[in-house]
Design a protein around this motif. Structure first.
Motif: not given
Length: 192
Positions: A80-87, A89-100
């Motif tokens: 679930a974390r990986a899918l949310t992080g991928a979402g 990344w796709y919607l906002s970019g890698p920085l948002c995914a890294a912070v999440y």
């Protein structure tokens, strides 16, 4: 199962102990050092330093903690974390995914973790339940509990978790500490 609330009062005498009665109880506060101890300490709000030892055990029975999580639950949680992080990344970019990912991992901490690198240490630990943690705080760590103690590092509190990077000893004491450790190691080696 109804969760029972514990009284939040702490004693003010040499033995720092939390009241083991239920919240909003009548009468004096009381606590025993263990569940099978035959006596308890009692104190009142009027004078926290006036302590009396009375017979009987006063012990707060907490609701049982949930057991360890199963491997399947942990795998589902990471998926679930990986899918949310991928979402993100796709919607906002890698920085948002890294912070999440950083915040999700930080908030999942259940016990302290520290890494020592020379004179410095970095780690994460849970904030005591006695101190109600703020949502976010930034501050300095000190070498001792005194108000005029020197600063040793930085601390960030995020919810119930605290991140800390600090020096173990001041620079002038570190050389003495290393020399004493070297002497002890030489004595141990000579004794073998």
């Amino acid at each position: 199962m109804k969760r029972r609330r514990r009284c939040q009062e702490w004693s003010g005498f040499a033995v720092d102990i939390q009241c083991a009665r239920l919240a909003r109880h009548d009468g004096s506060h009381g606590a025993s050092p263990s569940s099978d101890y035959g006596r308890h300490w009692a104190w009142s709000d009027a004078d926290l330093d006036a302590i009396t030892v009375l017979p009987g055990t006063v012990w707060f029975h907490e609701t049982p903690a949930p057991g360890p999580r199963s491997r399947a639950f942990r795998v589902c949680e990471w998926v679930a974390r990986a899918l949310t992080g991928a979402g993100f990344w796709y919607l906002s970019g890698p920085l948002c995914a890294a912070v999440y990912f950083g915040l999700a991992t930080l908030l999942s901490v259940r016990r302290p973790h520290f890494v020592d690198v020379g004179r410095f240490t970095a780690g994460v630990f849970l904030v005591s339940r006695r101190n109600f943690p703020p949502i976010f705080a930034f501050g300095f760590t000190r070498y001792g509990p005194q108000a005029d103690a020197l600063r040793s590092g930085l601390q960030i509190v995020f919810g119930p978790v605290s991140l800390m990077v600090c020096a173990l000893l001041p620079r002038n004491e570190w050389a003495d500490f290393q020399s004493r450790n070297a002497e002890r190691a030489a004595k141990r080696k000579a004794a073998e």
